[in-house]
Scaffold this motif. Structure first.
Motif, PDB file in Angstrom:
ATOM      1  N   ILE A   2      -6.859   6.351   4.862  1.00 34.16           N
ATOM      2  CA  ILE A   2      -7.910   5.556   4.615  1.00 34.16           C
ATOM      3  C   ILE A   2      -7.971   4.689   5.806  1.00 34.16           C
ATOM      4  O   ILE A   2      -9.054   4.353   6.467  1.00 34.16           O
ATOM      5  CB  ILE A   2      -7.425   4.588   3.469  1.00 34.16           C
ATOM      6  CG1 ILE A   2      -7.579   5.236   2.065  1.00 34.16           C
ATOM      7  CG2 ILE A   2      -8.371   3.291   3.351  1.00 34.16           C
ATOM      8  CD1 ILE A   2      -6.951   4.489   0.870  1.00 34.16           C
ATOM      9  N   GLU A   3      -6.821   4.373   6.531  1.00 37.54           N
ATOM     10  CA  GLU A   3      -6.679   3.553   7.778  1.00 37.54           C
ATOM     11  C   GLU A   3      -5.463   4.039   8.351  1.00 37.54           C
ATOM     12  O   GLU A   3      -4.323   4.335   7.669  1.00 37.54           O
ATOM     13  CB  GLU A   3      -6.515   2.252   7.512  1.00 37.54           C
ATOM     14  CG  GLU A   3      -6.567   1.036   8.717  1.00 37.54           C
ATOM     15  CD  GLU A   3      -6.798  -0.288   8.179  1.00 37.54           C
ATOM     16  OE1 GLU A   3      -6.755  -1.068   9.163  1.00 37.54           O
ATOM     17  OE2 GLU A   3      -6.875  -0.429   7.079  1.00 37.54           O
ATOM     18  N   VAL A   4      -5.452   3.861   9.751  1.00 33.22           N
ATOM     19  CA  VAL A   4      -4.330   4.236  10.505  1.00 33.22           C
ATOM     20  C   VAL A   4      -4.024   3.283  11.536  1.00 33.22           C
ATOM     21  O   VAL A   4      -4.985   2.697  12.156  1.00 33.22           O
ATOM     22  CB  VAL A   4      -4.624   5.896  11.455  1.00 33.22           C
ATOM     23  CG1 VAL A   4      -3.443   6.003  12.483  1.00 33.22           C
ATOM     24  CG2 VAL A   4      -4.793   6.744  10.269  1.00 33.22           C
ATOM     25  N   TYR A   5      -2.619   3.057  11.511  1.00 37.62           N
ATOM     26  CA  TYR A   5      -2.175   1.890  12.431  1.00 37.62           C
ATOM     27  C   TYR A   5      -1.344   2.646  13.521  1.00 37.62           C
ATOM     28  O   TYR A   5      -0.653   3.428  13.369  1.00 37.62           O
ATOM     29  CB  TYR A   5      -1.097   0.874  11.632  1.00 37.62           C
ATOM     30  CG  TYR A   5      -1.793   0.136  10.534  1.00 37.62           C
ATOM     31  CD1 TYR A   5      -2.105  -1.232  10.953  1.00 37.62           C
ATOM     32  CD2 TYR A   5      -2.024   0.674   9.494  1.00 37.62           C
ATOM     33  CE1 TYR A   5      -2.805  -1.832  10.093  1.00 37.62           C
ATOM     34  CE2 TYR A   5      -2.781  -0.067   8.415  1.00 37.62           C
ATOM     35  CZ  TYR A   5      -3.089  -1.323   8.784  1.00 37.62           C
ATOM     36  OH  TYR A   5      -3.757  -2.197   7.997  1.00 37.62           O
ATOM     37  N   ALA A  17      -0.007   5.330   8.289  1.00 34.25           N
ATOM     38  CA  ALA A  17      -1.444   5.759   7.756  1.00 34.25           C
ATOM     39  C   ALA A  17      -1.242   4.962   6.308  1.00 34.25           C
ATOM     40  O   ALA A  17      -0.306   5.182   5.672  1.00 34.25           O
ATOM     41  CB  ALA A  17      -1.599   7.014   7.665  1.00 34.25           C
ATOM     42  N   VAL A  18      -2.263   4.225   5.937  1.00 33.19           N
ATOM     43  CA  VAL A  18      -2.502   4.004   4.556  1.00 33.19           C
ATOM     44  C   VAL A  18      -3.187   5.032   4.060  1.00 33.19           C
ATOM     45  O   VAL A  18      -4.362   5.602   4.470  1.00 33.19           O
ATOM     46  CB  VAL A  18      -3.197   2.429   4.539  1.00 33.19           C
ATOM     47  CG1 VAL A  18      -3.479   2.406   2.803  1.00 33.19           C
ATOM     48  CG2 VAL A  18      -2.776   1.588   5.212  1.00 33.19           C
ATOM     49  N   VAL A  19      -2.639   5.571   2.686  1.00 33.80           N
ATOM     50  CA  VAL A  19      -3.158   6.649   2.016  1.00 33.80           C
ATOM     51  C   VAL A  19      -3.574   6.214   0.708  1.00 33.80           C
ATOM     52  O   VAL A  19      -3.368   5.270   0.175  1.00 33.80           O
ATOM     53  CB  VAL A  19      -2.256   7.901   2.101  1.00 33.80           C
ATOM     54  CG1 VAL A  19      -1.981   8.266   3.554  1.00 33.80           C
ATOM     55  CG2 VAL A  19      -1.222   7.502   1.236  1.00 33.80           C
ATOM     56  N   GLU A  20      -4.631   7.381   0.155  1.00 32.57           N
ATOM     57  CA  GLU A  20      -5.172   7.017  -1.193  1.00 32.57           C
ATOM     58  C   GLU A  20      -3.746   7.252  -2.190  1.00 32.57           C
ATOM     59  O   GLU A  20      -3.272   8.339  -1.790  1.00 32.57           O
ATOM     60  CB  GLU A  20      -6.118   8.054  -1.394  1.00 32.57           C
ATOM     61  CG  GLU A  20      -7.571   8.145  -0.576  1.00 32.57           C
ATOM     62  CD  GLU A  20      -8.224   9.282  -0.846  1.00 32.57           C
ATOM     63  OE1 GLU A  20      -8.233  10.297  -1.643  1.00 32.57           O
ATOM     64  OE2 GLU A  20      -9.555   8.989  -0.243  1.00 32.57           O
ATOM     65  N   GLU A  21      -3.907   6.473  -3.106  1.00 32.81           N
ATOM     66  CA  GLU A  21      -2.808   6.664  -4.093  1.00 32.81           C
ATOM     67  C   GLU A  21      -3.331   7.946  -5.048  1.00 32.81           C
ATOM     68  O   GLU A  21      -4.438   8.123  -5.211  1.00 32.81           O
ATOM     69  CB  GLU A  21      -2.898   5.571  -5.055  1.00 32.81           C
ATOM     70  CG  GLU A  21      -2.069   4.528  -4.215  1.00 32.81           C
ATOM     71  CD  GLU A  21      -1.616   3.166  -5.060  1.00 32.81           C
ATOM     72  OE1 GLU A  21      -1.398   3.539  -6.235  1.00 32.81           O
ATOM     73  OE2 GLU A  21      -1.818   1.916  -4.597  1.00 32.81           O
ATOM     74  N   THR A  56       4.179  10.232  13.209  1.00 31.59           N
ATOM     75  CA  THR A  56       3.145  11.119  13.785  1.00 31.59           C
ATOM     76  C   THR A  56       2.770  12.143  12.596  1.00 31.59           C
ATOM     77  O   THR A  56       1.613  12.570  12.237  1.00 31.59           O
ATOM     78  CB  THR A  56       3.441  11.640  14.917  1.00 31.59           C
ATOM     79  OG1 THR A  56       3.906  10.185  16.008  1.00 31.59           O
ATOM     80  CG2 THR A  56       2.489  12.127  15.728  1.00 31.59           C
ATOM     81  N   LYS A  57       3.640  12.991  12.556  1.00 29.68           N
ATOM     82  CA  LYS A  57       3.556  14.399  11.558  1.00 29.68           C
ATOM     83  C   LYS A  57       3.003  13.769  10.369  1.00 29.68           C
ATOM     84  O   LYS A  57       2.063  14.601   9.893  1.00 29.68           O
ATOM     85  CB  LYS A  57       4.983  14.982  11.635  1.00 29.68           C
ATOM     86  CG  LYS A  57       5.586  15.844  12.704  1.00 29.68           C
ATOM     87  CD  LYS A  57       6.506  16.554  12.290  1.00 29.68           C
ATOM     88  CE  LYS A  57       7.109  16.966  13.969  1.00 29.68           C
ATOM     89  NZ  LYS A  57       8.488  17.504  13.799  1.00 29.68           N
ATOM     90  N   GLN A  58       3.863  12.838   9.448  1.00 27.44           N
ATOM     91  CA  GLN A  58       3.139  12.662   8.274  1.00 27.44           C
ATOM     92  C   GLN A  58       1.608  11.796   8.258  1.00 27.44           C
ATOM     93  O   GLN A  58       0.730  12.486   7.373  1.00 27.44           O
ATOM     94  CB  GLN A  58       4.069  11.457   7.861  1.00 27.44           C
ATOM     95  CG  GLN A  58       5.447  11.949   7.446  1.00 27.44           C
ATOM     96  CD  GLN A  58       5.466  12.786   5.957  1.00 27.44           C
ATOM     97  OE1 GLN A  58       4.507  12.440   5.127  1.00 27.44           O
ATOM     98  NE2 GLN A  58       6.159  13.703   5.739  1.00 27.44           N
ATOM     99  N   THR A  59       1.537  11.185   9.237  1.00 29.21           N
ATOM    100  CA  THR A  59       0.344  10.530   9.500  1.00 29.21           C
ATOM    101  C   THR A  59      -0.878  11.515   9.806  1.00 29.21           C
ATOM    102  O   THR A  59      -1.896  11.724   8.996  1.00 29.21           O
ATOM    103  CB  THR A  59      -0.046   9.625  10.540  1.00 29.21           C
ATOM    104  OG1 THR A  59       1.012   8.427  10.243  1.00 29.21           O
ATOM    105  CG2 THR A  59      -1.368   9.026  10.856  1.00 29.21           C
ATOM    106  N   ALA A 108       0.806  -1.133   0.161  1.00 29.61           N
ATOM    107  CA  ALA A 108       0.066   0.070   0.046  1.00 29.61           C
ATOM    108  C   ALA A 108       0.949   1.440   0.074  1.00 29.61           C
ATOM    109  O   ALA A 108       1.918   1.307   0.169  1.00 29.61           O
ATOM    110  CB  ALA A 108      -0.758   0.005   1.242  1.00 29.61           C
ATOM    111  N   THR A 109       0.285   2.381  -0.488  1.00 30.94           N
ATOM    112  CA  THR A 109       0.831   3.596  -0.407  1.00 30.94           C
ATOM    113  C   THR A 109       0.865   4.123   1.470  1.00 30.94           C
ATOM    114  O   THR A 109      -0.313   4.233   1.923  1.00 30.94           O
ATOM    115  CB  THR A 109       0.339   4.691  -0.840  1.00 30.94           C
ATOM    116  OG1 THR A 109       0.119   4.308  -2.484  1.00 30.94           O
ATOM    117  CG2 THR A 109       0.866   5.990  -1.094  1.00 30.94           C
ATOM    118  N   ILE A 110       1.872   4.160   1.915  1.00 32.44           N
ATOM    119  CA  ILE A 110       1.917   4.466   3.321  1.00 32.44           C
ATOM    120  C   ILE A 110       2.736   5.669   3.797  1.00 32.44           C
ATOM    121  O   ILE A 110       3.493   6.283   2.861  1.00 32.44           O
ATOM    122  CB  ILE A 110       2.342   3.333   4.325  1.00 32.44           C
ATOM    123  CG1 ILE A 110       3.943   2.794   3.912  1.00 32.44           C
ATOM    124  CG2 ILE A 110       1.313   2.280   4.105  1.00 32.44           C
ATOM    125  CD1 ILE A 110       4.237   1.867   4.912  1.00 32.44           C
TER     126      ILE A 110
END
Length: 84
Positions: free
Chosen positions: A29-32, A79-83, A16-19, A10-12
């Protein structure tokens, strides 16, 4: 972590700052979250995700989360982010 391969594909964004930036821009989309991470580091991310309705997934250790992200060090948040 059961979906370790999925995170690497996935694009991650890691950290903390990036998320936080991705959550604020509605691109996450989803945060770990690593359960053993300092709450001072993760609390703002958790509350923002809950407010915006973003799925939170807890991982047992920072080391496991870092490994799932394909890095050699631990990670408190990713975080998994939208491509784009």
């Amino acid at each position: 972590m059961s979906n370790e391969k999925g995170l690497q594909d996935a694009t991650i964004r890691i950290g903390t700052k990036q998320t936080l930036k991705m959550v604020e821009l509605d691109k996450a989309i989803e945060v770990y979250i690593a359960e053993d991470a300092d709450e001072r580091v993760t609390s703002k991310v958790v509350s923002l995700c809950e407010k915006k309705g973003i799925k939170l997934t807890y991982v047992s250790t920072m080391r496991d989360l870092g490994k799932a992200c394909g890095i050699e060090v631990g990670a408190a948040v990713a975080a998994v982010v939208e491509e784009e």
